[in-house]
Design a protein around this motif. Structure first.
Motif, PDB file in Angstrom:
ATOM      1  N   ALA A 162       0.813  -1.217   0.000  1.00  0.00           N
ATOM      2  CA  ALA A 162       0.000   0.000   0.000  1.00  0.00           C
ATOM      3  C   ALA A 162       0.854   1.277   0.000  1.00  0.00           C
ATOM      4  O   ALA A 162       0.348   2.366  -0.289  1.00  0.00           O
ATOM      5  CB  ALA A 162      -0.942   0.008   1.201  1.00  0.00           C
ATOM      6  N   ASP A 163       2.154   1.147   0.313  1.00  0.00           N
ATOM      7  CA  ASP A 163       3.062   2.293   0.271  1.00  0.00           C
ATOM      8  C   ASP A 163       3.903   2.312  -1.006  1.00  0.00           C
ATOM      9  O   ASP A 163       4.907   3.026  -1.086  1.00  0.00           O
ATOM     10  CB  ASP A 163       3.983   2.280   1.499  1.00  0.00           C
ATOM     11  N   GLY A 164       3.532   1.503  -1.964  1.00  0.00           N
ATOM     12  CA  GLY A 164       4.256   1.477  -3.230  1.00  0.00           C
ATOM     13  C   GLY A 164       5.339   0.423  -3.261  1.00  0.00           C
ATOM     14  O   GLY A 164       5.333  -0.522  -2.453  1.00  0.00           O
ATOM     15  N   LEU A 165       6.249   0.603  -4.213  1.00  0.00           N
ATOM     16  CA  LEU A 165       7.366  -0.334  -4.407  1.00  0.00           C
ATOM     17  C   LEU A 165       8.092  -0.550  -3.086  1.00  0.00           C
ATOM     18  O   LEU A 165       8.411   0.412  -2.377  1.00  0.00           O
ATOM     19  CB  LEU A 165       8.317   0.300  -5.427  1.00  0.00           C
ATOM     20  N   ASN A 166       8.400  -1.799  -2.758  1.00  0.00           N
ATOM     21  CA  ASN A 166       9.078  -2.105  -1.492  1.00  0.00           C
ATOM     22  C   ASN A 166      10.597  -1.988  -1.666  1.00  0.00           C
ATOM     23  O   ASN A 166      11.199  -2.775  -2.399  1.00  0.00           O
ATOM     24  CB  ASN A 166       8.688  -3.531  -1.073  1.00  0.00           C
ATOM     25  N   PRO A 167      11.229  -1.007  -1.009  1.00  0.00           N
ATOM     26  CA  PRO A 167      12.672  -0.783  -1.226  1.00  0.00           C
ATOM     27  C   PRO A 167      13.518  -1.973  -0.796  1.00  0.00           C
ATOM     28  O   PRO A 167      14.538  -2.267  -1.422  1.00  0.00           O
ATOM     29  CB  PRO A 167      12.992   0.435  -0.352  1.00  0.00           C
ATOM     30  N   GLU A 168      13.085  -2.646   0.282  1.00  0.00           N
ATOM     31  CA  GLU A 168      13.834  -3.820   0.730  1.00  0.00           C
ATOM     32  C   GLU A 168      13.802  -4.897  -0.363  1.00  0.00           C
ATOM     33  O   GLU A 168      14.834  -5.479  -0.698  1.00  0.00           O
ATOM     34  CB  GLU A 168      13.197  -4.356   2.038  1.00  0.00           C
ATOM     35  N   ALA A 169      12.612  -5.117  -0.902  1.00  0.00           N
ATOM     36  CA  ALA A 169      12.486  -6.098  -1.986  1.00  0.00           C
ATOM     37  C   ALA A 169      13.292  -5.665  -3.213  1.00  0.00           C
ATOM     38  O   ALA A 169      13.881  -6.503  -3.915  1.00  0.00           O
ATOM     39  CB  ALA A 169      11.021  -6.276  -2.359  1.00  0.00           C
ATOM     40  N   LEU A 170      13.350  -4.364  -3.460  1.00  0.00           N
ATOM     41  CA  LEU A 170      14.140  -3.851  -4.587  1.00  0.00           C
ATOM     42  C   LEU A 170      15.620  -4.172  -4.387  1.00  0.00           C
ATOM     43  O   LEU A 170      16.287  -4.674  -5.303  1.00  0.00           O
ATOM     44  CB  LEU A 170      13.928  -2.337  -4.724  1.00  0.00           C
ATOM     45  N   ARG A 171      16.121  -3.889  -3.177  1.00  0.00           N
ATOM     46  CA  ARG A 171      17.540  -4.172  -2.899  1.00  0.00           C
ATOM     47  C   ARG A 171      17.844  -5.660  -3.040  1.00  0.00           C
ATOM     48  O   ARG A 171      18.862  -6.050  -3.616  1.00  0.00           O
ATOM     49  CB  ARG A 171      17.919  -3.659  -1.504  1.00  0.00           C
ATOM     50  N   GLU A 172      16.938  -6.482  -2.535  1.00  0.00           N
ATOM     51  CA  GLU A 172      17.138  -7.934  -2.657  1.00  0.00           C
ATOM     52  C   GLU A 172      17.142  -8.375  -4.124  1.00  0.00           C
ATOM     53  O   GLU A 172      17.963  -9.192  -4.540  1.00  0.00           O
ATOM     54  CB  GLU A 172      16.021  -8.692  -1.919  1.00  0.00           C
ATOM     55  N   THR A 173      16.206  -7.813  -4.881  1.00  0.00           N
ATOM     56  CA  THR A 173      16.117  -8.175  -6.305  1.00  0.00           C
ATOM     57  C   THR A 173      17.394  -7.754  -7.046  1.00  0.00           C
ATOM     58  O   THR A 173      17.945  -8.516  -7.843  1.00  0.00           O
ATOM     59  CB  THR A 173      14.884  -7.514  -6.955  1.00  0.00           C
ATOM     60  N   LEU A 174      17.852  -6.532  -6.755  1.00  0.00           N
ATOM     61  CA  LEU A 174      19.081  -6.046  -7.400  1.00  0.00           C
ATOM     62  C   LEU A 174      20.261  -6.959  -7.048  1.00  0.00           C
ATOM     63  O   LEU A 174      21.074  -7.309  -7.915  1.00  0.00           O
ATOM     64  CB  LEU A 174      19.375  -4.604  -6.965  1.00  0.00           C
ATOM     65  N   ALA A 175      20.351  -7.358  -5.765  1.00  0.00           N
ATOM     66  CA  ALA A 175      21.459  -8.219  -5.329  1.00  0.00           C
ATOM     67  C   ALA A 175      21.374  -9.583  -6.013  1.00  0.00           C
ATOM     68  O   ALA A 175      22.377 -10.120  -6.505  1.00  0.00           O
ATOM     69  CB  ALA A 175      21.441  -8.369  -3.807  1.00  0.00           C
ATOM     70  N   ARG A 176      20.171 -10.130  -6.067  1.00  0.00           N
ATOM     71  CA  ARG A 176      19.985 -11.441  -6.691  1.00  0.00           C
ATOM     72  C   ARG A 176      20.365 -11.407  -8.169  1.00  0.00           C
ATOM     73  O   ARG A 176      21.075 -12.280  -8.675  1.00  0.00           O
ATOM     74  CB  ARG A 176      18.515 -11.856  -6.534  1.00  0.00           C
ATOM     75  N   ALA A 221      22.317  -9.242  -9.674  1.00  0.00           N
ATOM     76  CA  ALA A 221      23.764  -9.024  -9.809  1.00  0.00           C
ATOM     77  C   ALA A 221      24.498 -10.351  -9.609  1.00  0.00           C
ATOM     78  O   ALA A 221      25.437 -10.668 -10.356  1.00  0.00           O
ATOM     79  CB  ALA A 221      24.235  -7.978  -8.799  1.00  0.00           C
ATOM     80  N   ALA A 222      24.048 -11.126  -8.630  1.00  0.00           N
ATOM     81  CA  ALA A 222      24.689 -12.420  -8.363  1.00  0.00           C
ATOM     82  C   ALA A 222      24.526 -13.370  -9.555  1.00  0.00           C
ATOM     83  O   ALA A 222      25.435 -14.143  -9.875  1.00  0.00           O
ATOM     84  CB  ALA A 222      24.092 -13.043  -7.097  1.00  0.00           C
ATOM     85  N   GLU A 223      23.379 -13.276 -10.208  1.00  0.00           N
ATOM     86  CA  GLU A 223      23.124 -14.094 -11.407  1.00  0.00           C
ATOM     87  C   GLU A 223      23.935 -13.644 -12.619  1.00  0.00           C
ATOM     88  O   GLU A 223      23.968 -14.337 -13.622  1.00  0.00           O
ATOM     89  CB  GLU A 223      21.662 -13.911 -11.853  1.00  0.00           C
ATOM     90  N   GLY A 224      24.481 -12.435 -12.535  1.00  0.00           N
ATOM     91  CA  GLY A 224      25.177 -11.881 -13.693  1.00  0.00           C
ATOM     92  C   GLY A 224      24.245 -11.208 -14.689  1.00  0.00           C
ATOM     93  O   GLY A 224      24.631 -10.956 -15.825  1.00  0.00           O
ATOM     94  N   SER A 225      23.012 -10.907 -14.283  1.00  0.00           N
ATOM     95  CA  SER A 225      22.086 -10.228 -15.192  1.00  0.00           C
ATOM     96  C   SER A 225      22.414  -8.739 -15.260  1.00  0.00           C
ATOM     97  O   SER A 225      22.832  -8.143 -14.268  1.00  0.00           O
ATOM     98  CB  SER A 225      20.650 -10.394 -14.702  1.00  0.00           C
ATOM     99  N   ARG A 226      22.212  -8.180 -16.445  1.00  0.00           N
ATOM    100  CA  ARG A 226      22.462  -6.747 -16.623  1.00  0.00           C
ATOM    101  C   ARG A 226      21.166  -5.983 -16.418  1.00  0.00           C
ATOM    102  O   ARG A 226      20.276  -6.037 -17.263  1.00  0.00           O
ATOM    103  CB  ARG A 226      22.967  -6.495 -18.046  1.00  0.00           C
ATOM    104  N   VAL A 227      21.038  -5.278 -15.298  1.00  0.00           N
ATOM    105  CA  VAL A 227      19.831  -4.494 -15.029  1.00  0.00           C
ATOM    106  C   VAL A 227      20.074  -3.079 -15.531  1.00  0.00           C
ATOM    107  O   VAL A 227      20.994  -2.406 -15.089  1.00  0.00           O
ATOM    108  CB  VAL A 227      19.488  -4.476 -13.531  1.00  0.00           C
ATOM    109  N   LYS A 228      19.228  -2.622 -16.485  1.00  0.00           N
ATOM    110  CA  LYS A 228      19.462  -1.320 -17.097  1.00  0.00           C
ATOM    111  C   LYS A 228      18.578  -0.232 -16.505  1.00  0.00           C
ATOM    112  O   LYS A 228      19.000   0.901 -16.384  1.00  0.00           O
ATOM    113  CB  LYS A 228      19.206  -1.394 -18.603  1.00  0.00           C
ATOM    114  N   MET A 229      17.321  -0.560 -16.193  1.00  0.00           N
ATOM    115  CA  MET A 229      16.460   0.509 -15.676  1.00  0.00           C
ATOM    116  C   MET A 229      15.382  -0.020 -14.750  1.00  0.00           C
ATOM    117  O   MET A 229      15.018  -1.204 -14.808  1.00  0.00           O
ATOM    118  CB  MET A 229      15.836   1.328 -16.808  1.00  0.00           C
TER     119      MET A 229
END
Lengths: 400, 400
Positions: B136-150, B152-160
């Motif tokens: 209800a407060d929008g995008l979850n920053p904790e989940a965002l950080r976890e997703t970014l870390a995951r 990065a660990a996979e070697g995926s290129r996140v552009k935006m």
């Protein structure tokens, strides 16, 4: 990008003291502005809730039906509105087609020279542009067949031929009717899609419009049309007519690119065509542009050095001027600007660096007197350039 | 493409006997049509030769200056017109950004659920869409950080990261101010561009607009804006505000895609803002949409089964309704249409098949009474669906 050169040039060329033979802007000041104003006002008052709302990705159905009527003027009598996709100028149609068909490294054939922004679009999708030579009768079919054979032997994947067969930009040349069949046939055999870009077709100076390539080859040709030169580019209303599976893919690509085109400009064009004497407006445009073309051809004949040559367009906006050997049209441009005349150097219309001693000059925008004055200024600059060349150029062994 | 479902639906939902809670069309019939008509007519009469001509690929400078004033209403006070690119709706801005930044296989992060046509655009460039959970407060920053870390660990290129932080389409949810900073910071550290798509920001029901993410992060956020919801989608005038090197690339991409936007619609918007009481129009839109939102929320509370939940938007057009477990919203849609109410099934707003028991319902277009009637019809369909489920669903072991 090649267009950056053109852009920088236009910024300078728009100064009022300069005669610009550079632009390809239609003379919209010849439109009946009060009629256009009344059309838009009436449209908003009567149908504002539709004109101001989202539309479909394919474009307004009434406009698509009217577009079919327009294409019938060029011999395309079997077009169905279902196979028309309205686009943001025909430029967007070309962009979407390239997006749908081209993978990086694919070859696109074009006339040499060709429309500058088409080169940019093909480059944006990493296509390789290969030019096919043309002469006063347009694209040379023999050269096309040779090019296709050579590329096939190399293993290159040729996806499309992009052609402006009628009053070409930049050359003003028109592909003859017999050659049209030959070109389509060569592409059909090679499995190459023909993209017929025809923004100038209705601006013929010699009577009836020329029969479109698409008229005799509905399965092999995607036809691109536009109201930019026959009504107003500020509407950004162009279109593609394509075989059903291609049209369907263009609609999906259009939706992903812009969601939907402006209903306001689509309906303005539709209503203008429905309520105003557009055929008479077309006739007025043709007479105006013919007068300007005549002014340019006459002044070229009076003023150009003997070893320069130029095309003689039967319609459209442009003349292609080939300067004497050894003149670098791009290097000469700053001196032309200083002499208060602008043109577009030929290299911009090639993907391969050709066109160094050629320029595109357009007669569409300045009135006849300004066209004449521009050509006279250009001739003076060119003569000074030739003097320089003759004074400083390395002498050939048999000189002295 | 997911959009094909939405399209087919809209064709049916446009029948007058059906209450459509499906569309996201603004209520343009609330515009003062005579004022719009007078604006266009005056524009053509006074400046027709400019409005009907080609423009620049970046967009009209006066309009870009005015767009900077509009963005200042959301706390963006440092925007320069040189860094604004006018586009064919913000959809084109998103398309051009994707074209410029995304290579096949690159990851784009989005909220889950997210805007349906954005998914199509990312798919068109072969991006991989990864959803980040929201509440209800929008995008979850904790989940965002976890997703970014995951990733990065996979070697995926996140552009935006593509986000609609304010009155999101489709959820109606708004990212809280503290979370905005966290989201931008997480992306900055990961070298991920934030694309803030904000078409609804000025349609707040609770006083002042929310501060844009871009206001505090000029180097990290590309801001997309639009007049489609605050004036009229039929103009197709949107824009991107981007750091200078990005803006320059967007201009080149725009030129290749459409040559230039319609000067006619750009100047119409510019002149409307300059001469009409647009802030009062905005206020009228906010009050109208708030009344419709209230009608929807009240009727949902009165009619929905106990185990369904929904969002409570503070602005914009949409409510996200989560149906009781086991209801398939897509399977239910034909029965809803038969009961004369339409919605969009939730799966369309995910790239991964999520959202089966969720739907988007919009209150923007029907008047309050029709909103209420639509929700009542929906509740009846849902109760019948639950009866069916309870009759035929496999019983769980502890039933009886």
């Amino acid at each position: 990008m090649l267009a950056s050169e053109v852009r920088a040039l236009f910024a300078v060329a728009s100064r009022p003291e300069i005669v610009s033979l550079a632009g390809g802007m239609p003379a919209v000041d010849a439109l009946p502005l009060e009629a256009v104003a009344a059309t838009t006002s009436d449209l908003i008052t009567r149908r504002g809730a539709v004109a101001l709302q989202y539309g479909s990705a394919q474009g307004d159905p009434q406009l698509r039906a009217r577009i079919c009527d327009v294409m019938a003027m060029e011999g395309i009598t079997d077009a169905h509105p279902d196979n028309v996709v309205v686009t943001v100028g025909s430029q967007q149609a070309l962009d979407l087609l390239t997006r749908v068909f081209i993978d990086p490294g694919d070859v696109v054939l074009t006339e040499g020279p060709t429309y500058v922004t088409a080169i940019n679009t093909f480059a944006a999708y990493q296509a390789r542009v290969v030019h096919v030579p043309m002469d006063a009768d347009g694209l040379n079919p023999e050269a096309l067949r040779e090019t296709l054979a050579r590329l096939a032997a190399e293993g290159s994947r040729v996806k499309m031929l992009y052609t402006v067969p009628t009053f070409q930009n930049p050359s003003g040349v028109t592909l003859t009717v017999p050659r049209r069949g030959e070109v389509v046939e060569a592409c059909r055999r090679a499995g190459v899609l023909v993209v017929e870009d025809n923004p100038y077709g209705l601006l013929s100076f010699n009577g009836d419009p020329i029969r479109a390539m698409r008229a005799d080859a509905p399965d092999d040709v995607v036809y691109l049309g536009s109201f930019s030169k026959t009504l107003a580019p500020g509407m950004r209303v162009g279109w593609a007519l394509a075989p059903p599976p291609v049209a369907a893919r263009l609609v999906l690509a259009a939706e992903s690119a812009i969601l939907s085109h402006s209903m306001f400009t689509q309906l303005t064009v539709e209503q203008y065509l429905a309520t105003q004497p557009w055929p008479e407006q077309l006739k007025a445009f043709r007479e105006m542009y013919r007068e300007r073309r005549d002014a340019m051809l006459e002044t070229l004949a009076e003023t150009m050095p003997a070893d320069s040559t130029w095309t003689r367009p039967d319609g459209g906006f442009f003349i292609w001027l080939t300067l004497p050997e050894g003149v670098d049209a791009k290097a000469m441009l700053p001196r032309a600007i200083a002499a208060r005349v602008a043109y577009v150097p030929g290299t911009g219309f090639y993907a391969d660096g050709s066109g160094r001693n050629a320029i595109r000059i357009s007669y569409c925008y300045p009135p006849p007197d300004r066209v004449r004055e521009g050509v006279r200024r250009l001739a003076r600059v060119l003569r000074a350039e030739l003097d320089l060349r003759d004074t400083f150029a390395p002498r050939r062994p048999n000189d002295q």
